[in-house]
Design an enzyme around this catalytic site. Structure first.
Site, PDB file in Angstrom:
ATOM      1  N   HIS A  78      40.804   9.177 -15.480  1.00  0.00           N
ATOM      2  CA  HIS A  78      42.239   9.145 -15.736  1.00  0.00           C
ATOM      3  C   HIS A  78      43.012   9.644 -14.531  1.00  0.00           C
ATOM      4  O   HIS A  78      42.509  10.431 -13.726  1.00  0.00           O
ATOM      5  CB  HIS A  78      42.607  10.025 -16.946  1.00  0.00           C
ATOM      6  CG  HIS A  78      42.117   9.490 -18.258  1.00  0.00           C
ATOM      7  ND1 HIS A  78      42.736   8.441 -18.905  1.00  0.00           N
ATOM      8  CD2 HIS A  78      41.087   9.872 -19.048  1.00  0.00           C
ATOM      9  CE1 HIS A  78      42.088   8.190 -20.039  1.00  0.00           C
ATOM     10  NE2 HIS A  78      41.089   9.041 -20.135  1.00  0.00           N
TER      11      HIS A  78
ATOM     12  N   HIS B 143      40.726  11.905 -24.564  1.00  0.00           N
ATOM     13  CA  HIS B 143      39.990  13.171 -24.554  1.00  0.00           C
ATOM     14  C   HIS B 143      40.955  14.354 -24.535  1.00  0.00           C
ATOM     15  O   HIS B 143      40.774  15.330 -25.277  1.00  0.00           O
ATOM     16  CB  HIS B 143      39.069  13.241 -23.330  1.00  0.00           C
ATOM     17  CG  HIS B 143      37.795  12.486 -23.483  1.00  0.00           C
ATOM     18  ND1 HIS B 143      37.750  11.140 -23.724  1.00  0.00           N
ATOM     19  CD2 HIS B 143      36.494  12.896 -23.422  1.00  0.00           C
ATOM     20  CE1 HIS B 143      36.490  10.741 -23.806  1.00  0.00           C
ATOM     21  NE2 HIS B 143      35.703  11.781 -23.627  1.00  0.00           N
TER      22      HIS B 143
END
Length: 322
Positions: free
Chosen positions: A251, A199
């Protein structure tokens, strides 16, 4: 004097709409465009194969590693679909609108392709969108390959895996490799793809490309700050996307930082070396400087090229991202 057109080496040659020259122009344009599209498709297919079929490296974990014990997120602030649609669709839309406003909707080029003369905005959109998609494919390939080679565990790995037969209460700092996950296999596979953040890479690639593209191509003089406002919005959207990956427990911060670096670097290299938004200048000592090129605000037709000559005109070449 016949109108001039740049060939694939950058040399100016007379343009003729009859005989071997016209046939060669059409043949070169078709072959060049086909080769460009094939390169983009190859990158896309390679990335898709990695995403769908390549399994990540299966690493173990330390029992006392608190960084992989976060809860499994029920939803993502920025979903895969949103980052894909906005990260690709928005730059393409901006390029389309910008090139139409710059060149006008009806201005023709001096090129002939199977008896059809494309408009200036079509050729520029082809070149800029093609360069953007090529860079996006390269960035995606780098990220997907790294994810599977590294296999870093996401912050919610333990919740996704729920390992059987592992009691970490009294093990301390022991590295566990012999375990079986009881969770959903698809979720467990995704939980091994933390590094780097896809992303963040997509968002910063799109933002970097847009910022540099607008700096070169947006030349509206009525407002000095509008361009910079759009550039800031692109950057803040990418930054918010990157931060959301940490707060969503998708993440680690270092994964996001690596994604930002990859996206930014690929964006810069795409603008400088893939798109035609630059040209080389030769110093007195013979060294080359790469500088962003500001093209004329309005497109030129074949008549304009004939009258102004090669020194005044930005070249448009179908089939090549100069």
């Amino acid at each position: 004097m016949a109108p001039l057109l740049a060939d694939n080496t950058g040399r100016w040659v007379p343009l003729s709409h009859s005989g071997e020259t016209a046939m060669a122009t059409r043949r070169f344009s078709f072959r060049g465009a086909s080769a460009d599209i094939a390169c983009i498709v190859i990158l896309g297919i390679f990335s898709l194969v990695l995403y769908l079929f390549d399994n990540p490296f299966e690493r173990g974990f330390f029992c006392d590693d608190e960084s992989i014990r976060y809860p499994l997120p029920s939803r993502q602030t920025v979903s895969d679909v949103v980052v894909g649609v906005v990260g690709v669709g928005l730059p393409v839309l901006v390029i389309l609108v910008t090139e139409i406003l710059r060149a006008g909707f009806a201005n023709p080029t001096s090129m002939v392709l199977f008896g059809w003369t494309p408009k200036v905005w079509m050729v520029q959109c082809y070149a800029q969108v093609g360069a953007f998609l090529f860079g996006a494919g390269a960035q995606l390939t780098i990220v997907e390959a790294a994810k599977r080679m590294v296999g870093r565990l996401r912050p919610h790995f333990m919740e996704a895996c729920r390992p059987l037969g592992v009691k970490c209460d009294n093990m301390g700092h022991e590295y566990i490799t012999d375990f079986t996950c009881s969770g959903d296999p698809a979720i467990v596979k995704e939980a091994r793809l933390s590094f780097p953040s896809g992303h963040a890479a997509v968002a910063f690639y799109a933002a970097t490309f847009l910022i540099m593209y607008l700096q070169t191509r947006m030349t509206w003089e009525c407002s000095k700050l509008l361009k910079h406002l759009l550039q800031f919005l692109a950057m803040i959207a990418a930054w918010a996307t990157a931060l959301s990956r940490v707060s969503d427990y998708m993440h680690h911060w270092s994964d996001v930082l690596a994604g930002i670096a990859i996206g930014t670097l690929v964006g810069i290299l795409t603008i400088l070396y893939v798109s035609n938004l630059h040209r080389k200048k030769i110093n007195v000592d013979g060294s080359e400087l790469m500088t962003l090129m500001k093209r004329p605000n309005n497109g030129y037709s074949a008549t304009d090229i004939h009258s102004k000559g090669p020194s005044d005109v930005a070249v448009l070449s179908v089939g090549v991202f100069p």
